[in-house]
Motif scaffolding. Structure first.
Motif, PDB file in Angstrom:
ATOM      1  N   SER A   5       0.488   5.160   3.312  1.00 58.88           N
ATOM      2  CA  SER A   5      -0.005   3.776   3.378  1.00 58.88           C
ATOM      3  C   SER A   5      -1.287   3.703   4.218  1.00 58.88           C
ATOM      4  N   VAL A  24      -4.158   4.841   1.958  1.00 56.86           N
ATOM      5  CA  VAL A  24      -4.494   3.823   0.951  1.00 56.86           C
ATOM      6  C   VAL A  24      -5.239   2.658   1.613  1.00 56.86           C
ATOM      7  N   LEU A  25      -4.716   2.179   2.742  1.00 59.23           N
ATOM      8  CA  LEU A  25      -5.329   1.010   3.385  1.00 59.23           C
ATOM      9  C   LEU A  25      -6.722   1.336   3.907  1.00 59.23           C
ATOM     10  N   TRP A  67      -9.028   1.180   0.993  1.00 61.20           N
ATOM     11  CA  TRP A  67      -9.326  -0.185   0.557  1.00 61.20           C
ATOM     12  C   TRP A  67     -10.182  -0.934   1.596  1.00 61.20           C
ATOM     13  N   ALA A 111       0.835  -1.216   0.000  1.00 59.02           N
ATOM     14  CA  ALA A 111       0.000   0.000   0.000  1.00 59.02           C
ATOM     15  C   ALA A 111       0.862   1.256   0.000  1.00 59.02           C
TER      16      ALA A 111
END
Ligand code: SF4
Length: 366
Positions: free
Chosen positions: A303, A306-307, A310, A116
């Motif tokens: 990161s 992004v995580l 998601w 990520a």
């Protein structure tokens, strides 16, 4: 061309669950490589929809729904050619002298996926058709390493080449056959070199029985049992350990990548139980060469964003207030556990390793 994985050790292990991409695209350049066409043929046999592109540009259907876009990308496999820029190797401390890639991206859904923070764009899995060319380029780097080769404790590993920085190559091996190519390549390479990769998958059958020449170290990526629920779409922990035992019995050098370590409630007991499971699986193996890499959880602002995009419902601890801020060598920020907690976890886990897996060599803690 071998279309399906072989069972060569007659083992009783459960058949692994193999990924079947919903859609496979192969670029115009990848179609010129036999290896690329073979990957497409294997995917078609498994029931994937295969699309031959007239260009080298891989695009996905547009979607304003972030969740739907994520699902489409994660179920897509792109067969592409690694351009010269991607074939220039980079050092990858503390794991290996050099990083090379057989693939980029992963179809699994780990809520703490390290990709990520490193891969941009839609999370498509890209696999390379020009494996022959990628492997042929490695010879230029032998004897040039400045990571493991420069370490007194690890120099005997030779020049090390890490193949799992941007992908889990075993997770797609039933489609690509690329790892098997790499293992055979290193097996036949009469030089002080080592192929390394780490995985959260158990589909090791294609690797069993290959002439690896003890120049390959496969590490199983493992974690305390309560954390495995964050690792969607990967193999069960027990199956990974069975796979590790099968590889070790086949003469491979093996290892544990314990990651990402987290001080969850009952962490001492949970990691103790993990090492006990490993010890049971590996007991009595002649010529066992076992290493361990202990990696704590960390994240960057990028990161984390992004995580959380998601996995919006994740309960993974990403609270900056409970971490120490550190500057990376590139000047960006990462969040790690505070130093006293890091020391406590390092001392506890290293002592456990010494006691429960005395033959394991700890390569690094980070
Ligand atoms: S298996 Fe590895 S590469 Fe794949 S999603 Fe999980 S952490 Fe990421």
């Amino acid at each position: 061309m071998d279309l399906l994985p072989k069972h060569s050790d007659g083992g009783l292990a459960r058949a692994p669950k193999l990924w079947r991409p919903r859609r496979v695209v192969i670029t115009r350049s990848a179609l010129t490589w036999a290896h690329g066409r073979e990957i497409a043929a294997r995917a078609a046999l498994l029931g994937s929809e295969v699309l031959e592109l007239a260009t080298d540009r891989v695009t996905l259907p547009k979607s304003s729904d972030e969740r739907a876009a994520y699902k489409t990308a994660k179920s897509t496999l792109a067969i592409v050619v690694a351009p010269p820029g991607k074939r220039r190797l980079q050092p990858i401390p503390p794991s290996a002298d050099w990083r090379f890639d057989l693939a980029e991206g992963c179809h699994a859904h780990c809520q703490y996926c390290y990709l990520a923070g490193s891969l941009a764009g839609a999370p498509i899995t890209r696999v390379y058709a020009n494996v022959e060319e990628i492997l042929a380029g490695l010879a230029d780097y032998v004897g040039q390493g400045s990571v493991t080769s420069a370490s007194e404790a690890r120099a005997q590993e030779g020049t090390t080449f890490e193949a799992s920085c941007y992908a889990d190559p075993l997770g797609v091996e039933h489609l690509t056959g690329s790892l098997s190519e790499a293992v055979r390549f290193f097996g036949a390479w009469e030089a002080p070199v080592q192929l390394r990769f780490t995985t959260k998958f158990d589909g090791v059958e294609p690797l069993l029985g290959l002439a690896h020449g003890r120049r390959v170290r496969v590490r199983m990526s493992v974690n305390a049992a309560p954390l495995i629920r964050f690792e969607g779409g990967t193999s069960a922990l027990a199956d990974r350990l069975t796979a590790l035992g099968r590889l070790a019995r086949d003469g491979y050098r093996v290892g544990l990548t314990v990651a990402p370590i987290q001080p969850i409630d009952g962490w001492r007991e949970a990691y103790h139980a993990l090492f006990a499971q490993v010890a049971t699986e590996l007991q009595g193996i002649a010529d066992l060469d076992l290493t361990a890499e202990l990696i704590t959880h960390r994240f960057t602002p990028k990161s984390k964003a992004v995580l959380q995009g998601w996995y919006p419902g994740t309960v993974l601890d990403l609270d900056e207030q409970r971490r120490s801020r550190k500057l990376t060598k590139f000047g960006s920020t990462k969040f790690v556990y505070p130093a006293p907690l890091m020391r406590e976890m390092r001392d506890t886990l290293s002592a456990m390793l010494d006691q429960q897996l005395p033959s394991a060599r700890l390569l690094y803690w980070t």
